[in-house]
Design a protein around this motif. Sequence first.
Motif, mmCIF file in Angstrom:
data_model
loop_
_atom_site.group_PDB
_atom_site.id
_atom_site.type_symbol
_atom_site.label_atom_id
_atom_site.label_comp_id
_atom_site.label_asym_id
_atom_site.label_seq_id
_atom_site.Cartn_x
_atom_site.Cartn_y
_atom_site.Cartn_z
ATOM 1 N N LEU A 180 1.012 -1.064 0.062
ATOM 2 C CA LEU A 180 0.081 -0.087 0.013
ATOM 3 C C LEU A 180 1.062 1.339 0.049
ATOM 4 C CD1 LEU A 180 -2.963 -1.094 2.407
ATOM 5 C CD2 LEU A 180 -3.023 -0.615 0.116
ATOM 6 N N TRP A 201 1.665 2.253 -3.352
ATOM 7 C CA TRP A 201 0.227 2.571 -4.168
ATOM 8 C C TRP A 201 0.591 4.073 -4.981
ATOM 9 C CZ3 TRP A 201 -3.495 -0.596 -5.685
ATOM 10 C CH2 TRP A 201 -4.554 0.022 -6.329
ATOM 11 N N LYS A 202 0.296 4.144 -6.129
ATOM 12 C CA LYS A 202 0.391 5.449 -6.660
ATOM 13 C C LYS A 202 -0.935 5.879 -7.377
ATOM 14 C CE LYS A 202 5.521 5.572 -6.513
ATOM 15 N NZ LYS A 202 6.653 5.862 -7.394
#
Length: 209
Positions: free
Chosen positions: A205, A208-209
């Motif tokens: 997480l 995450w982008k």
Amino acid sequence: MSEPISTDALTFDERGLIPAVVQDWQTGEVLMMAYMNGESLQKTVESGRTWFWSRSRQQLWNKGETSGHFQFVKSIRYDCDLDTILILAEQRGYACHTGEHTCFHRSLDGAPLKPAVYEALERLYELIEERRRLMPPGSYTTSLFEKGTDAILKKVGEESSELIVAAKGGEKEEIVYEAADLFYHVNVLLAHADVSLTDVYEELLRRWK
């Protein structure tokens, strides 16, 4: 990304209540369903712990207040009709008053509960952790823990190579089979190193982008 809304935009019923489903933020398991009114929802937002409205007692109640098994809120979502709340929470202890982790621990036909697909890795890790704790004789997992780090690392390497070979061959069934073997041995390695699946999930997480 959805726009933030005011709790005033939600649709409460004629009693001033809205159903709230609580889901385990780590596993996705549905833990319970209860009702909230405006005040309990606001207290949930402000405190970071779940509050509900008891229809039988006609009063607010904080989940875990008597048992100590609190729910720590990670996210609050709402449905497309604005008339149901979904709360992702970290459950400390159990959610059900019976002592079960979830209120939904029985099946309609009485059959033993079968893990859902999304629970596969969690159940695998739990089983491996149980083997590490109890070390039952005759268990392959026990033998890996007994042999130690080098033996576990060797198996991870072997299974990685077998997956590569299967992928080169292009046969889906072989790839699935070898991937499952690799997942198993990686989970043994994680348990041996005291790394939880949650640790790995949180790292994913963070990327995450």
